[in-house]
Design a protein around this motif. Sequence first.
Motif, short mmCIF file in Angstrom:
data_model
loop_
_atom_site.label_atom_id
_atom_site.label_comp_id
_atom_site.label_asym_id
_atom_site.label_seq_id
_atom_site.Cartn_x
_atom_site.Cartn_y
_atom_site.Cartn_z
N ALA A 361 0.83 -1.21 0.00
CA ALA A 361 0.00 0.00 0.00
C ALA A 361 0.86 1.26 0.00
CB ALA A 361 -0.94 -0.01 1.20
N VAL A 362 1.97 1.24 0.73
CA VAL A 362 2.88 2.39 0.78
C VAL A 362 3.44 2.69 -0.60
CG1 VAL A 362 5.16 3.13 1.61
CG2 VAL A 362 3.50 2.18 3.21
N VAL A 363 3.85 1.65 -1.32
CA VAL A 363 4.39 1.82 -2.67
C VAL A 363 3.29 2.30 -3.62
CG1 VAL A 363 5.41 0.64 -4.64
CG2 VAL A 363 6.23 0.15 -2.33
N ARG A 364 2.11 1.67 -3.52
CA ARG A 364 1.00 2.00 -4.41
C ARG A 364 0.57 3.46 -4.25
NH1 ARG A 364 -1.95 -1.76 -2.85
NH2 ARG A 364 -3.38 -0.65 -1.46
N LYS A 365 0.63 3.98 -3.02
CA LYS A 365 0.20 5.35 -2.74
C LYS A 365 1.34 6.36 -2.81
CE LYS A 365 -3.58 3.80 0.25
NZ LYS A 365 -4.16 3.86 1.61
N ASN A 366 2.53 5.90 -3.25
CA ASN A 366 3.70 6.77 -3.39
C ASN A 366 4.09 7.45 -2.07
OD1 ASN A 366 3.96 6.35 -6.26
ND2 ASN A 366 2.22 7.73 -6.54
N SER A 427 10.79 6.30 6.32
CA SER A 427 10.16 7.07 7.39
C SER A 427 8.72 6.64 7.65
CB SER A 427 10.19 8.57 7.05
OG SER A 427 9.54 8.80 5.81
N ARG A 428 8.21 5.63 6.92
CA ARG A 428 6.86 5.11 7.17
C ARG A 428 6.92 4.22 8.41
NH1 ARG A 428 3.71 8.40 5.29
NH2 ARG A 428 2.06 6.87 5.61
N ASP A 429 6.66 4.82 9.57
CA ASP A 429 6.89 4.11 10.84
C ASP A 429 5.93 2.94 11.06
OD1 ASP A 429 4.50 5.49 11.68
OD2 ASP A 429 5.75 7.17 12.30
N GLN A 430 4.82 2.87 10.29
CA GLN A 430 3.92 1.71 10.43
C GLN A 430 4.63 0.41 10.03
OE1 GLN A 430 3.20 4.52 8.69
NE2 GLN A 430 1.01 4.95 8.65
N LEU A 431 5.58 0.51 9.10
CA LEU A 431 6.26 -0.69 8.62
C LEU A 431 7.20 -1.27 9.67
CD1 LEU A 431 7.19 0.35 4.95
CD2 LEU A 431 5.32 -1.13 5.70
N SER A 432 7.82 -0.42 10.46
CA SER A 432 8.84 -0.90 11.41
C SER A 432 8.28 -1.21 12.79
CB SER A 432 9.98 0.12 11.51
OG SER A 432 9.48 1.42 11.66
#
Length: 472
Positions: A361-366, A427-432
């Motif tokens: 989703a992170v990649v899809r939403k840039n 910096s997408r802290d949801q992933l980590s």
Amino acid sequence: MFHDHHNNKSVSISVSDDEPDELGKMRVRARRKRKKLSHKRFLRNFLFKYWMLLIIIPAACLLIFEVSAISRKPNPNLKQVNSETITRESRHSLGNEEVHGNLNRLDPTTHVVAGVRERCLKLLPPEKLEQLDIPAEEGSSSPIDKLLYVTSESDTSFLGGNAALSQLRTEGTRFNLFTGNQTFEERDKSFEVKETTTVHCGFYSVNGGFKISDEDKSYMQACKVVVSTCAFGGGDDLYQPIGMSEASLNKVCYVAFWDEITLKAQELVERRVGENGFIGKWRVVVVRDLPFSDQRLNGKIPKMLSHRLFPQAKYSIWVDSKSQFRRDPLGVLEAVLWRPNAVLAISEHGARGSVYDESKAVVRKNKAKPEEVKVQINQYRKDGFPENKRFDGKKALCEASVIVRKHTPLTNRLMCVWFNEVVRFTSRDQLSFPYVLWRLEAFKNINMFPVCTRKDLVNSMGHIRKAKPLQG
């Protein structure tokens, strides 16, 4: 005229035009009767066919009315803010701009549990909120007794401040004098459970950036409980907190971190910091020499490292700049930490539960560069991070716009290693966050509260404008 032939007499009977024709009257009555019977048959047939709809539609209308009435019903556990105060705070918060529709809303958010509509965040009644105080320290059963931070006063092998841009181009890393150059071996050791643990946790060097005035530092060091937010790059406005008890106003610090870009942007709309350093209830701390070119990374410093910024604080509440905090801070601590015996409370992710699904989703939403996300996810797979969407029955993927925590060696270490992950990868802290929880096996007493609780904690306004990057 009729003739009587027997008497050979003529009898004249005149019929007046004004008198009704009896036969015509009978026909009219017959038509009316047929019409009346027809209406009765139509009504009877209609009721026979549609009697269920006649019952269901009024019931549905009544239910909709009741639900809307409940949502509009004022919360008895909250102190009401008079219209004059709201108007004043709205003007103060938004300057000359139009007041956002969500601003200063105190109505509770509710949900249905076992057929009963309940409030998502169950705060104590107002009289008990006024009596709340910070609990006395008790003996800790934490597996970590002491947390040490990696520091250097002389190492100049990493570039600090805005010069981190050139290092990023040449070495492909975001580590700098602020973070220290954490190796993969040091990364693995940072997850180990020891009584005394050493970890990279920002502020590596006095030359590493994120400079704060001595006056602001003095204020921050006196805070025992703090609500904090930040707006770097001029991306968001400052919303005044609402819904506080007098007890919280006397015991809680409200600190907003700005950079010079935000300071200038806010001055352009007549929103200036007072001589006392405040705008409304917020103490505005202007940070200079930010260590990252990526403003999202700079925003992770006050978000994740509040224990380093407020060394004497026992509790902290983080609120993203796109939201207005609208609840009593001490009441929130009691509801999400003290009552459930937790040391960290954070909102569940509303849409997904798997890190691997979130990465797509992170990649899809840039939201991040695909190559960066790929490196991070490949590393997590290599480390054996499972596909599980839940740990210990809790949804691990978080929506981290509100973070409530007690400052303990265990929670401080979690925030340190989480910060290092967003510096190393994306910096997408949801992933980590789920990965960090998985690696820190000792971390159990966490309150992953539902999305509706988060919605009760804040009024969400969304980002106002795009944040401006630092110039290298």
